[in-house]
Design a protein around this motif. Structure first.
Motif, PDB file in Angstrom:
ATOM      1  N   VAL A 247       0.841  -1.206   0.000  1.00 11.84           N
ATOM      2  CA  VAL A 247       0.000   0.000   0.000  1.00 11.84           C
ATOM      3  C   VAL A 247       0.872   1.250   0.000  1.00 11.84           C
ATOM      4  CG1 VAL A 247      -1.700   1.314   1.338  1.00 11.84           C
ATOM      5  CG2 VAL A 247      -1.922  -1.177   1.123  1.00 11.84           C
ATOM      6  N   TRP A 248       1.908   1.260   0.845  1.00  9.75           N
ATOM      7  CA  TRP A 248       2.816   2.411   0.877  1.00  9.75           C
ATOM      8  C   TRP A 248       3.596   2.527  -0.433  1.00  9.75           C
ATOM      9  CZ3 TRP A 248       2.838   6.216   4.344  1.00  9.75           C
ATOM     10  CH2 TRP A 248       2.246   5.978   5.591  1.00  9.75           C
ATOM     11  N   ALA A 249       4.047   1.400  -0.969  1.00  8.13           N
ATOM     12  CA  ALA A 249       4.821   1.440  -2.213  1.00  8.13           C
ATOM     13  C   ALA A 249       3.990   2.019  -3.357  1.00  8.13           C
ATOM     14  CB  ALA A 249       5.299   0.030  -2.561  1.00  8.13           C
ATOM     15  N   LEU A 250       2.743   1.600  -3.451  1.00  7.18           N
ATOM     16  CA  LEU A 250       1.882   2.126  -4.509  1.00  7.18           C
ATOM     17  C   LEU A 250       1.684   3.627  -4.354  1.00  7.18           C
ATOM     18  CD1 LEU A 250      -0.011   1.721  -6.914  1.00  7.18           C
ATOM     19  CD2 LEU A 250      -1.844   1.205  -5.291  1.00  7.18           C
ATOM     20  N   PHE A 251       1.519   4.080  -3.116  1.00  5.04           N
ATOM     21  CA  PHE A 251       1.335   5.517  -2.879  1.00  5.04           C
ATOM     22  C   PHE A 251       2.543   6.311  -3.391  1.00  5.04           C
ATOM     23  CE2 PHE A 251       2.281   9.108  -0.029  1.00  5.04           C
ATOM     24  CZ  PHE A 251       1.196   9.912  -0.323  1.00  5.04           C
ATOM     25  N   PHE A 252       3.742   5.876  -3.035  1.00  3.87           N
ATOM     26  CA  PHE A 252       4.939   6.621  -3.449  1.00  3.87           C
ATOM     27  C   PHE A 252       5.128   6.571  -4.969  1.00  3.87           C
ATOM     28  CE2 PHE A 252       6.373   5.561   1.012  1.00  3.87           C
ATOM     29  CZ  PHE A 252       6.283   6.863   1.473  1.00  3.87           C
ATOM     30  N   ILE A 253       4.955   5.423  -5.568  1.00  3.21           N
ATOM     31  CA  ILE A 253       5.234   5.286  -7.001  1.00  3.21           C
ATOM     32  C   ILE A 253       4.141   5.936  -7.852  1.00  3.21           C
ATOM     33  CG2 ILE A 253       5.709   3.629  -8.835  1.00  3.21           C
ATOM     34  CD1 ILE A 253       7.874   3.903  -6.666  1.00  3.21           C
ATOM     35  N   SER A 254       2.926   6.026  -7.324  1.00  2.82           N
ATOM     36  CA  SER A 254       1.840   6.652  -8.095  1.00  2.82           C
ATOM     37  C   SER A 254       2.152   8.107  -8.429  1.00  2.82           C
ATOM     38  CB  SER A 254       0.521   6.579  -7.319  1.00  2.82           C
ATOM     39  OG  SER A 254       0.049   5.255  -7.258  1.00  2.82           O
ATOM     40  N   SER A 255       2.957   8.753  -7.586  1.00  6.41           N
ATOM     41  CA  SER A 255       3.276  10.157  -7.856  1.00  6.41           C
ATOM     42  C   SER A 255       4.102  10.310  -9.126  1.00  6.41           C
ATOM     43  CB  SER A 255       4.030  10.755  -6.661  1.00  6.41           C
ATOM     44  OG  SER A 255       5.255  10.067  -6.447  1.00  6.41           O
ATOM     45  N   THR A 256       4.685   9.229  -9.619  1.00  7.94           N
ATOM     46  CA  THR A 256       5.482   9.305 -10.849  1.00  7.94           C
ATOM     47  C   THR A 256       4.632   9.090 -12.111  1.00  7.94           C
ATOM     48  OG1 THR A 256       6.008   6.918 -10.911  1.00  7.94           O
ATOM     49  CG2 THR A 256       7.438   8.323  -9.586  1.00  7.94           C
ATOM     50  N   THR A 257       3.401   8.661 -11.941  1.00  6.21           N
ATOM     51  CA  THR A 257       2.575   8.319 -13.107  1.00  6.21           C
ATOM     52  C   THR A 257       2.384   9.485 -14.076  1.00  6.21           C
ATOM     53  OG1 THR A 257       1.439   6.615 -11.813  1.00  6.21           O
ATOM     54  CG2 THR A 257       0.363   7.363 -13.828  1.00  6.21           C
ATOM     55  N   PRO A 258       2.103  10.720 -13.610  1.00  4.90           N
ATOM     56  CA  PRO A 258       1.959  11.824 -14.575  1.00  4.90           C
ATOM     57  C   PRO A 258       3.201  12.031 -15.435  1.00  4.90           C
ATOM     58  CG  PRO A 258       1.095  12.457 -12.424  1.00  4.90           C
ATOM     59  CD  PRO A 258       1.800  11.157 -12.232  1.00  4.90           C
ATOM     60  N   PHE A 259       4.386  11.860 -14.853  1.00  2.00           N
ATOM     61  CA  PHE A 259       5.619  12.026 -15.636  1.00  2.00           C
ATOM     62  C   PHE A 259       5.778  10.875 -16.639  1.00  2.00           C
ATOM     63  CE2 PHE A 259       6.288  13.974 -11.454  1.00  2.00           C
ATOM     64  CZ  PHE A 259       6.587  15.266 -11.834  1.00  2.00           C
ATOM     65  N   ILE A 260       5.418   9.673 -16.205  1.00  5.22           N
ATOM     66  CA  ILE A 260       5.490   8.520 -17.114  1.00  5.22           C
ATOM     67  C   ILE A 260       4.540   8.712 -18.296  1.00  5.22           C
ATOM     68  CG2 ILE A 260       5.005   6.047 -17.290  1.00  5.22           C
ATOM     69  CD1 ILE A 260       5.922   5.774 -14.385  1.00  5.22           C
TER      70      ILE A 260
END
Length: 289
Positions: A247-260
């Motif tokens: 759950v924590w990992a998804l939260f942190f990595i989701s912030s990169t989705t707009p750049f991806i």
């Protein structure tokens, strides 16, 4: 009893929106937990989460002039929080549920919300109150549970086109734990399998990380993104003993989705009939919860 044309109309309506599958399966999991796993029927917790999610969604429907059928998205978030989100405080439950729904309208980039609503709601409650948690123990790890969640989850991810995300995350996460626990530490295969058949992990794999509204749009980008989530979840659980590490990992990595999404163009998902915008077209800055 409905006649033939009426049944076909009802079936067509059900098949027209992937959220209908999610609502049906998540509701069945909740009933399974209460009926078969002997969970305490926390009706008060369920009522608080449902009232907050649906009430918050209704407010934003009024503010943005949206259609009332968008309440289905709030229903999906409600059921996800009922299954995973635990707290002894009503205020914490309200906070988590409110952040989950409000984030869809506030934390947006190019018309696409950044975080999975249930994910960011749980993380916000754990981060700011210290009185919220995800309980893996309530699920057990029986074969019936694996079959139920696995089959239902596959139907949903195939419907929304995110089976690549589910399988990549699960395979990478399983491989990392196999290397550490079985090959390095010498633990038995049964221990490794027990870790992977946890109900909370399966729900995360098939119903949270696969949210088509918040995963990268390009398929190849989703593969790499899923591997990074798995690696971070493994490190958080192994090195830092973090509870609910995926759950924590998804939260942190989701912030990169707009750049991806800026770097790799892909088809934009639409819940209704799983419609997609053509590849390469710019994403419209519209509210599409």
């Amino acid at each position: 009893m409905a006649d033939g044309p009426a049944r076909r109309t009802l079936l067509n309506w059900f098949l027209s929106d992937g959220r209908h599958f999610q609502i049906a399966f998540l509701l069945s999991f909740l009933c399974y937990g209460i009926g078969a796993l002997q969970w305490d029927a926390e009706l008060g917790r369920y009522a608080i989460i449902a009232a907050t999610c649906l009430g918050t969604q209704s407010i934003f429907i009024g503010l943005h002039g949206l259609e009332w059928r968008t309440l289905k998205s709030a229903a999906v978030t409600t059921l996800g929080l009922c299954l995973l989100f635990k707290s002894g405080s009503p205020i914490t439950l309200v906070l988590g549920a409110f952040v989950a729904i409000a984030s869809k309208f506030v934390l947006r980039v190019r018309g696409k919300h950044v975080f999975n609503p249930a994910n960011v709601g749980i993380v916000a409650a754990m981060l700011f109150t210290g009185d919220a948690w995800v309980s893996p123990g309530q699920w057990g790890s029986g074969a019936a549970l694996v079959f139920l969640v696995g089959v239902a989850g596959l139907m949903v991810v195939l419907r929304v086109g995110r089976i690549d995300t589910s399988l990549t995350f699960l395979l990478a996460f399983a491989a990392l734990h196999f290397v550490r626990n079985v090959l390095y530490l010498g633990w038995g295969i049964d221990v490794w399998l027990h870790q992977l058949t946890n109900g909370s992990l399966l729900l995360f794999t098939f119903f949270m990380i696969t949210d088509p509204a918040t995963t990268p749009s390009a398929p190849r980008a989703r593969i790499g993104w899923s591997i990074v989530v798995a690696v971070l979840a493994f490190l958080l659980s192994w090195r830092f003993f973090v509870n609910a590490a995926p759950v924590w990992a998804l939260f942190f990595i989701s912030s990169t989705t707009p750049f991806i999404d800026m770097l790799w163009k892909g088809e934009r998902f639409d819940w209704l009939n799983a419609r997609r915008t053509p590849r390469g077209l710019p994403h419209q800055a519209t509210i599409n919860p």
